[in-house]
Design a protein around this motif. Structure first.
Motif, mmCIF file in Angstrom:
data_model
loop_
_atom_site.group_PDB
_atom_site.id
_atom_site.type_symbol
_atom_site.label_atom_id
_atom_site.label_comp_id
_atom_site.label_asym_id
_atom_site.label_seq_id
_atom_site.Cartn_x
_atom_site.Cartn_y
_atom_site.Cartn_z
ATOM 1 N N TYR A 37 56.935 -40.708 -18.904
ATOM 2 C CA TYR A 37 57.088 -39.661 -17.908
ATOM 3 C C TYR A 37 58.538 -39.688 -17.438
ATOM 4 N N GLN A 39 61.216 -38.265 -14.024
ATOM 5 C CA GLN A 39 61.339 -37.626 -12.723
ATOM 6 C C GLN A 39 62.809 -37.406 -12.416
ATOM 7 N N ARG A 45 57.274 -35.787 -10.951
ATOM 8 C CA ARG A 45 57.212 -36.548 -12.203
ATOM 9 C C ARG A 45 56.424 -35.740 -13.226
ATOM 10 N N GLU A 46 56.922 -35.722 -14.463
ATOM 11 C CA GLU A 46 56.273 -34.922 -15.507
ATOM 12 C C GLU A 46 56.084 -35.749 -16.767
ATOM 13 N N LEU A 47 55.039 -35.384 -17.498
ATOM 14 C CA LEU A 47 54.767 -36.047 -18.763
ATOM 15 C C LEU A 47 55.787 -35.610 -19.802
ATOM 16 N N SER A 60 55.583 -32.790 -24.376
ATOM 17 C CA SER A 60 55.791 -31.597 -23.562
ATOM 18 C C SER A 60 56.603 -30.598 -24.378
ATOM 19 N N TYR A 93 63.132 -42.334 -16.337
ATOM 20 C CA TYR A 93 62.034 -42.320 -17.283
ATOM 21 C C TYR A 93 61.130 -43.526 -17.027
ATOM 22 N N ASN A 96 54.043 -45.546 -18.827
ATOM 23 C CA ASN A 96 52.755 -45.442 -18.147
ATOM 24 C C ASN A 96 51.662 -45.853 -19.116
ATOM 25 N N TRP A 105 52.344 -48.432 -14.107
ATOM 26 C CA TRP A 105 53.684 -47.867 -14.283
ATOM 27 C C TRP A 105 54.721 -48.968 -14.417
#
Length: 115
Positions: A37, A39, A45-47, A60, A93, A96, A105
């Motif tokens: 992930y 941020q 926060r994004e995959l 993604s 980065y 996860n 995490w």
């Protein structure tokens, strides 16, 4: 419990490459999924990418074709190869994992891409 340690972040130029590593304290045979992930400042926060125990990978749309997630089972390590980097890839980065229904995490590693 799973401990995750990321490394490999740093500074890259636009169009450059970096490889991130995530080392887990448990064998990936016991972990359902491992993902990366990110941020960026002021954003959620994004995959970025995920690898499942059976070998399936997902990305993604923003990194598809540029990033590759892979696992080296013998070393309990998951890599994120990042090519053709863009300034918008700048973020912290995080690794996860989903282990027995619990999410763990790592501490994160900074990636900065200069234009």
């Amino acid at each position: 419990q799973v401990e995750l340690v990321e490394s490999g972040g740093g500074l890259a130029q636009t169009g450059g490459s970096l490889r991130l590593s995530c080392v887990a304290s448990r064998s990936f045979d016991t972990i359902r999924a491992v993902g990366w992930y990110r941020q960026a400042p002021g954003k959620q926060r994004e995959l970025v990418a995920v690898t499942l125990r059976g070998g399936t990978t997902n990305y993604s749309d923003s990194v598809k074709g540029r990033f590759t997630i892979s696992r080296y089972t013998a070393k309990n390590t998951v890599y994120l190869q990042m090519n053709s980097l863009k300034p918008e890839d700048t973020a912290v980065y995080y690794c996860n994992s989903d282990y027995l229904g619990s999410i763990y995490w790592g501490q994160g590693t900074q990636v900065t891409v200069s234009s």
